[in-house]
Write an enzyme that holds these catalytic residues in place. Structure first.
Site, mmCIF file in Angstrom:
data_model
loop_
_atom_site.group_PDB
_atom_site.id
_atom_site.type_symbol
_atom_site.label_atom_id
_atom_site.label_comp_id
_atom_site.label_asym_id
_atom_site.label_seq_id
_atom_site.Cartn_x
_atom_site.Cartn_y
_atom_site.Cartn_z
ATOM 1 N N CYS A 65 0.837 -1.201 0.000
ATOM 2 C CA CYS A 65 0.000 0.000 0.000
ATOM 3 C C CYS A 65 0.873 1.254 0.000
ATOM 4 C CB CYS A 65 -0.902 -0.006 1.237
ATOM 5 S SG CYS A 65 -2.033 1.409 1.308
ATOM 6 N N CYS A 69 -0.221 4.879 6.949
ATOM 7 C CA CYS A 69 -0.945 4.728 8.208
ATOM 8 C C CYS A 69 -0.080 3.949 9.207
ATOM 9 C CB CYS A 69 -2.261 3.992 7.974
ATOM 10 S SG CYS A 69 -3.297 4.759 6.698
ATOM 11 N N CYS A 72 -0.728 0.166 10.344
ATOM 12 C CA CYS A 72 -1.058 -0.845 9.337
ATOM 13 C C CYS A 72 0.142 -1.684 8.921
ATOM 14 C CB CYS A 72 -1.640 -0.149 8.109
ATOM 15 S SG CYS A 72 -2.126 -1.307 6.824
ATOM 16 N N CYS A 109 -17.034 -9.192 3.521
ATOM 17 C CA CYS A 109 -16.390 -7.894 3.366
ATOM 18 C C CYS A 109 -15.180 -8.034 2.455
ATOM 19 C CB CYS A 109 -15.956 -7.360 4.725
ATOM 20 S SG CYS A 109 -17.313 -7.196 5.890
ATOM 21 N N CYS A 142 -20.040 -6.222 1.315
ATOM 22 C CA CYS A 142 -19.535 -4.886 1.622
ATOM 23 C C CYS A 142 -18.177 -4.724 0.963
ATOM 24 C CB CYS A 142 -19.406 -4.712 3.128
ATOM 25 S SG CYS A 142 -18.694 -3.134 3.622
ATOM 26 N N CYS A 202 -20.580 2.232 6.605
ATOM 27 C CA CYS A 202 -19.945 1.603 7.752
ATOM 28 C C CYS A 202 -18.667 2.374 8.054
ATOM 29 C CB CYS A 202 -19.624 0.147 7.431
ATOM 30 S SG CYS A 202 -18.610 -0.681 8.664
ATOM 31 N N ARG A 272 -19.736 -3.428 15.871
ATOM 32 C CA ARG A 272 -19.034 -4.656 15.526
ATOM 33 C C ARG A 272 -17.717 -4.751 16.277
ATOM 34 N NH1 ARG A 272 -18.526 -4.289 9.991
ATOM 35 N NH2 ARG A 272 -20.677 -4.993 9.926
#
Length: 406
Positions: A65, A69, A72, A109, A142, A202, A272
């Site tokens: 990626c 972040c 992560c 998901c 999702c 979400c 969740r």
């Protein structure tokens, strides 16, 4: 306790607590913890009974990626020893999704690392959504693909997506300390785009990144204002090879207070329990079911969860029941509003993305902050020692030749 009586009354009326009341929940003592759980449990049962919705993650593209972040394992410059692979083909993703559905998952998901999808990526994910829905009747899908450009949410909706996940993660005031390659407002804008396209929105948070009690309350209040249908609560898993690798601050008691505060602020929303629950709640996970009405089944994106059968046993042993495919997750007033907005059958949101876009984060660590230090647990160690023994990197499921942990 007057505070808890007030919060229960407000939760049953869907009334927003004050910031002071929310902060007070996080400041309760360990002696008061079971009272806090019982009070928030009344609100949870009012809107969701004893049902637990199961969600299953499929990591469509792992690692590599370009975003930075700090939490992560897939971030730019990450040295975490995780699986790295490019896009799964639609039939591979559908096969992976089927394992979760067979285990009782109601929602799949679909997550992909990255800043955001290209138009080609949207076409690829659209094919995957269609393949999953064709082979798994009644399943909700999702998508969690990062920041959305104009028109992309509409294309996902047309392909059959029910929801879109993109987390706020932390408060606006501290967001720049966690990520520099995009902004807090970028995240808000993506959730707004998804909602505007008729997708169930979400959005959630990651606790344990060094934030204060005030930061936690800020992000949960911001989520209440954004009004997603589901709010994933993640607990940082400190992956070796990431900037937050040494952030081991959470206790099970702290996690339960955070979940209770979230339930009081978002009483009628699907809350969740997401990434990090096994690492930080440990044997206290069944208590969390009195606060949340949704969990992930089996593994996460780049870390292992507990076995799917263990999840099912935990739910049954705690006196809860798995939510069936024919049951609407959200309370009637929210489900009706969602249907009126053009969101089809989806009653909730999704949950897990390692660049922070989705609801089940793979980093972790949350600690007693805000001035009420909790007793040190035997498992805790000095802040400069990483607990690598608690982090199990995922080596099976999607992207491998081994069966998933579903």
């Amino acid at each position: 306790m007057d505070l808890l009586n007030t919060l229960v009354d407000k939760g049953l009326r869907r009334e927003l607590p004050t910031r002071e009341e929310a902060l007070a929940v996080l400041a309760t003592s360990d002696d008061e913890l079971l009272d806090v759980v019982a009070a928030a449990g009344q609100v949870r049962r009012q809107w969701f009974g004893r049902r637990v919705k199961l969600n299953y993650l499929v990591n469509l593209k792992s690692g590599l990626c370009p975003e930075d972040c700090s939490y992560c394992s897939q971030r730019l410059g990450s040295k975490a020893d995780i699986l790295k692979y490019t896009w799964l083909k639609p039939d591979e993703a559908s096969k992976a999704a089927a394992a979760g559905v067979a285990g009782g998952a109601k929602r799949v998901c679909l997550v992909a690392s990255g800043r955001g999808p290209t138009d080609r990526d949207i076409a690829r994910v659209s094919e995957t959504i269609e393949a999953i829905k064709e082979q798994n009747e009644g399943v909700e899908v999702c998508a969690c693909l990062g920041l959305l450009a104009e028109g992309q949410a509409e294309r996902l909706r047309a392909a059959g997506a029910d929801a879109y996940n993109h987390n706020l993660n932390t408060s606006e005031a501290t967001y720049g300390d966690i990520t520099s390659t995009h902004t807090y407002q970028d995240r808000v804008d993506t959730v707004t785009k998804a909602h505007g396209a008729g997708l169930s929105a979400c959005s959630g948070l990651i606790a344990g990144m060094g934030e204060s009690d005030a930061d936690l309350v800020d992000v949960v209040f911001a989520l209440r204002e954004l009004d997603p249908d589901s709010v994933p609560v993640n607990f940082l898993i400190p992956f070796e090879g990431t900037p937050l690798a040494k952030e081991w601050n959470l206790t099970p008691q702290r996690c339960l207070r955070i979940l209770a505060m979230t339930r009081f602020v978002c009483p009628d929303v699907e809350v969740r329990l997401a990434g990090g629950r096994e690492v930080h709640l440990r044997s206290m996970q069944p208590l969390a079911l009195h606060l949340v009405n949704s969990i992930f089944l089996g593994d996460y994106l780049t870390s292992e969860g507990q076995a799917g059968q263990a999840d099912l046993d935990m739910i049954a042993d705690a006196g809860f029941e798995v939510e069936g495919a024919g049951t609407t997750t959200l309370p009637r007033h929210r489900a009706d509003a969602l249907a009126a907005s053009g969101c089809g059958t989806s009653p909730t949101g999704c949950g897990s993305h390692e660049d922070g876009a989705c609801g089940s984060h793979e980093g972790g660590g949350c600690g007693p902050c805000g001035g009420h230090a909790a007793p040190e647990a035997p498992e805790q160690v000095a802040a400069d020692q990483a607990r690598t023994d608690l982090v199990s990197v995922r080596r099976r499921g999607a992207g491998t030749d081994l069966a998933p942990n579903a």
